[in-house]
Design a protein around this motif. Structure first.
Motif, PDB file in Angstrom:
ATOM      1  N   ARG A   1       0.829  -1.201   0.000  1.00  0.00           N
ATOM      2  CA  ARG A   1       0.000   0.000   0.000  1.00  0.00           C
ATOM      3  C   ARG A   1       0.867   1.256   0.000  1.00  0.00           C
ATOM      4  O   ARG A   1       0.621   2.210  -0.757  1.00  0.00           O
ATOM      5  N   ALA A   2       1.915   1.269   0.847  1.00  0.00           N
ATOM      6  CA  ALA A   2       2.818   2.417   0.886  1.00  0.00           C
ATOM      7  C   ALA A   2       3.576   2.556  -0.434  1.00  0.00           C
ATOM      8  O   ALA A   2       3.837   3.682  -0.899  1.00  0.00           O
ATOM      9  N   TRP A   3       3.903   1.430  -1.058  1.00  0.00           N
ATOM     10  CA  TRP A   3       4.624   1.450  -2.336  1.00  0.00           C
ATOM     11  C   TRP A   3       3.773   2.079  -3.426  1.00  0.00           C
ATOM     12  O   TRP A   3       4.274   2.867  -4.245  1.00  0.00           O
ATOM     13  N   VAL A   4       2.486   1.756  -3.463  1.00  0.00           N
ATOM     14  CA  VAL A   4       1.581   2.346  -4.456  1.00  0.00           C
ATOM     15  C   VAL A   4       1.520   3.851  -4.288  1.00  0.00           C
ATOM     16  O   VAL A   4       1.584   4.607  -5.272  1.00  0.00           O
ATOM     17  N   VAL A   5       1.406   4.302  -3.042  1.00  0.00           N
ATOM     18  CA  VAL A   5       1.361   5.749  -2.796  1.00  0.00           C
ATOM     19  C   VAL A   5       2.643   6.418  -3.288  1.00  0.00           C
ATOM     20  O   VAL A   5       2.610   7.457  -3.957  1.00  0.00           O
ATOM     21  N   ASN A   6       3.778   5.820  -2.979  1.00  0.00           N
ATOM     22  CA  ASN A   6       5.059   6.398  -3.386  1.00  0.00           C
ATOM     23  C   ASN A   6       5.200   6.415  -4.914  1.00  0.00           C
ATOM     24  O   ASN A   6       5.633   7.421  -5.499  1.00  0.00           O
ATOM     25  N   ILE A   7       4.824   5.315  -5.555  1.00  0.00           N
ATOM     26  CA  ILE A   7       4.971   5.226  -7.009  1.00  0.00           C
ATOM     27  C   ILE A   7       4.078   6.244  -7.715  1.00  0.00           C
ATOM     28  O   ILE A   7       4.510   6.962  -8.640  1.00  0.00           O
ATOM     29  N   MET A   8       2.821   6.347  -7.298  1.00  0.00           N
ATOM     30  CA  MET A   8       1.874   7.206  -7.997  1.00  0.00           C
ATOM     31  C   MET A   8       2.103   8.680  -7.687  1.00  0.00           C
ATOM     32  O   MET A   8       1.785   9.543  -8.529  1.00  0.00           O
ATOM     33  N   GLU A   9       2.636   8.983  -6.508  1.00  0.00           N
ATOM     34  CA  GLU A   9       2.891  10.383  -6.185  1.00  0.00           C
ATOM     35  C   GLU A   9       4.221  10.867  -6.746  1.00  0.00           C
ATOM     36  O   GLU A   9       4.344  12.009  -7.167  1.00  0.00           O
ATOM     37  N   GLU A  10       5.220   9.987  -6.751  1.00  0.00           N
ATOM     38  CA  GLU A  10       6.547  10.372  -7.242  1.00  0.00           C
ATOM     39  C   GLU A  10       6.741  10.102  -8.728  1.00  0.00           C
ATOM     40  O   GLU A  10       7.792  10.416  -9.282  1.00  0.00           O
ATOM     41  N   LYS A  11       5.754   9.434  -9.369  1.00  0.00           N
ATOM     42  CA  LYS A  11       5.801   9.133 -10.802  1.00  0.00           C
ATOM     43  C   LYS A  11       7.007   8.253 -11.168  1.00  0.00           C
ATOM     44  O   LYS A  11       7.682   8.476 -12.180  1.00  0.00           O
ATOM     45  N   ASN A  12       7.253   7.231 -10.352  1.00  0.00           N
ATOM     46  CA  ASN A  12       8.345   6.294 -10.633  1.00  0.00           C
ATOM     47  C   ASN A  12       7.840   5.186 -11.550  1.00  0.00           C
ATOM     48  O   ASN A  12       7.688   4.026 -11.155  1.00  0.00           O
ATOM     49  N   ASP A  13       7.571   5.543 -12.799  1.00  0.00           N
ATOM     50  CA  ASP A  13       6.944   4.610 -13.735  1.00  0.00           C
ATOM     51  C   ASP A  13       7.835   3.405 -14.043  1.00  0.00           C
ATOM     52  O   ASP A  13       7.364   2.270 -14.112  1.00  0.00           O
ATOM     53  N   ILE A  14       9.130   3.650 -14.240  1.00  0.00           N
ATOM     54  CA  ILE A  14      10.043   2.560 -14.602  1.00  0.00           C
ATOM     55  C   ILE A  14      10.157   1.564 -13.456  1.00  0.00           C
ATOM     56  O   ILE A  14      10.126   0.337 -13.663  1.00  0.00           O
ATOM     57  N   LEU A  15      10.282   2.065 -12.238  1.00  0.00           N
ATOM     58  CA  LEU A  15      10.360   1.177 -11.076  1.00  0.00           C
ATOM     59  C   LEU A  15       9.088   0.350 -10.940  1.00  0.00           C
ATOM     60  O   LEU A  15       9.148  -0.848 -10.634  1.00  0.00           O
ATOM     61  N   ALA A  16       7.939   0.966 -11.192  1.00  0.00           N
ATOM     62  CA  ALA A  16       6.667   0.238 -11.093  1.00  0.00           C
ATOM     63  C   ALA A  16       6.603  -0.896 -12.104  1.00  0.00           C
ATOM     64  O   ALA A  16       6.233  -2.028 -11.768  1.00  0.00           O
ATOM     65  N   VAL A  17       6.987  -0.600 -13.358  1.00  0.00           N
ATOM     66  CA  VAL A  17       6.934  -1.621 -14.407  1.00  0.00           C
ATOM     67  C   VAL A  17       7.891  -2.761 -14.107  1.00  0.00           C
ATOM     68  O   VAL A  17       7.549  -3.939 -14.265  1.00  0.00           O
ATOM     69  N   GLN A  18       9.086  -2.453 -13.641  1.00  0.00           N
ATOM     70  CA  GLN A  18      10.063  -3.496 -13.342  1.00  0.00           C
ATOM     71  C   GLN A  18       9.604  -4.382 -12.179  1.00  0.00           C
ATOM     72  O   GLN A  18       9.735  -5.610 -12.239  1.00  0.00           O
ATOM     73  N   THR A  19       9.057  -3.775 -11.141  1.00  0.00           N
ATOM     74  CA  THR A  19       8.605  -4.547  -9.984  1.00  0.00           C
ATOM     75  C   THR A  19       7.429  -5.441 -10.349  1.00  0.00           C
ATOM     76  O   THR A  19       7.395  -6.629  -9.981  1.00  0.00           O
ATOM     77  N   LEU A  20       6.458  -4.892 -11.080  1.00  0.00           N
ATOM     78  CA  LEU A  20       5.306  -5.690 -11.479  1.00  0.00           C
ATOM     79  C   LEU A  20       5.699  -6.786 -12.469  1.00  0.00           C
ATOM     80  O   LEU A  20       5.127  -7.873 -12.462  1.00  0.00           O
TER      81      LEU A  20
END
Length: 236
Positions: free
Chosen positions: A50-69
């Motif tokens: 849950r905290a990771w989603v907040v960080n990704i969507m607020e900080e716009k870390n798109d590449i990190l999100a794609v790699q983790t998923l």
């Protein structure tokens, strides 16, 4: 009906007892998580996601999100493929139930040694593997959905792109993955069942003990979880 079931009485009793024990264990874990979200490592990682989603969507870390998923999807894909391959292997064994029974029933002192009993064991094992396959497949589907939603800019009134909804879908994907792993764990006592019903019962007890050790979150100072609670969105 009783005449049909009587030869398999001990096997069926041990199977029902094993399923009941494993179900009660999971109910116990679910109940403990209601009062203590970090009782198990799964509960702690739910908060972390849950905290990771907040960080990704607020900080716009798109590449990190794609790699983790992508990593999570690859793990679920590998396990889903493993489950379906094992299912094909079990199906191939159904035609050899008689010859395999002569070997596997060497240690079977109290249980039934009939060919129909071996077919029943293979059927239960097959059902368990299909549960694992569908769980991992559902996990892959949800991870793919999250991959799209997490890169959508947050907008007021747009529920599909809200932090809460994305976090819910990510935790749902993880829960399906968790169910698939539980099915894999239960496959161990089912394999022992091939050699006798008492081994099924004993294998289930040992498996529950091992799984509890793996599930239990490390005992440590837990103030670190406050950061997760402060940064994570509230799920209903």
């Amino acid at each position: 009906m009783l005449d049909i079931l009587s030869p398999h009485a001990l096997d069926l009793m041990c199977l029902l007892a094993s399923v009941a024990m494993f179900t009660l264990y999971n109910v116990f874990i679910w109940w403990k998580l209601k009062s203590n979200p970090i009782f198990t490592i799964q509960g702690a990682t739910n908060l972390a996601r849950r905290a990771w989603v907040v960080n990704i969507m607020e900080e716009k870390n798109d590449i990190l999100a794609v790699q983790t998923l992508r990593n999570s999807t690859m793990a679920a894909t590998f396990l889903a493929s493993t489950a379906i391959l094992l299912s094909m292997g079990v199906l191939s064994l159904t035609g050899q139930a008689e010859s395999l029974g002569n070997t596997w029933h060497t240690l079977n002192v109290f249980g039934s040694t009939q060919q129909s009993t071996m077919a029943l064991k293979l059927l239960v094992l097959l059902v368990n593997l299909f549960i694992a396959f569908f769980s991992f497949s559902s996990s892959i589907r949800l991870y793919n959905h999250v991959g799209f939603m997490i890169n959508v800019p947050c907008a007021d009134g747009n529920y599909s792109s809200s932090l809460t909804f994305v976090a819910m879908q990510l935790n749902r994907a993880a829960n399906h993955f968790h169910i698939g792993m539980r099915a894999f764990y239960f496959m161990v006592p089912l394999m022992f069942w091939m050699f006798g019903p008492l081994l099924l019962f004993g294998g289930t007890l040992m498996m529950i003990i091992v799984v509890f050790i793996l599930d239990r979150a490390p005992k440590m100072h837990s103030d670190y979880i406050i950061t997760y609670e402060q940064k994570s969105c509230k799920l209903r």
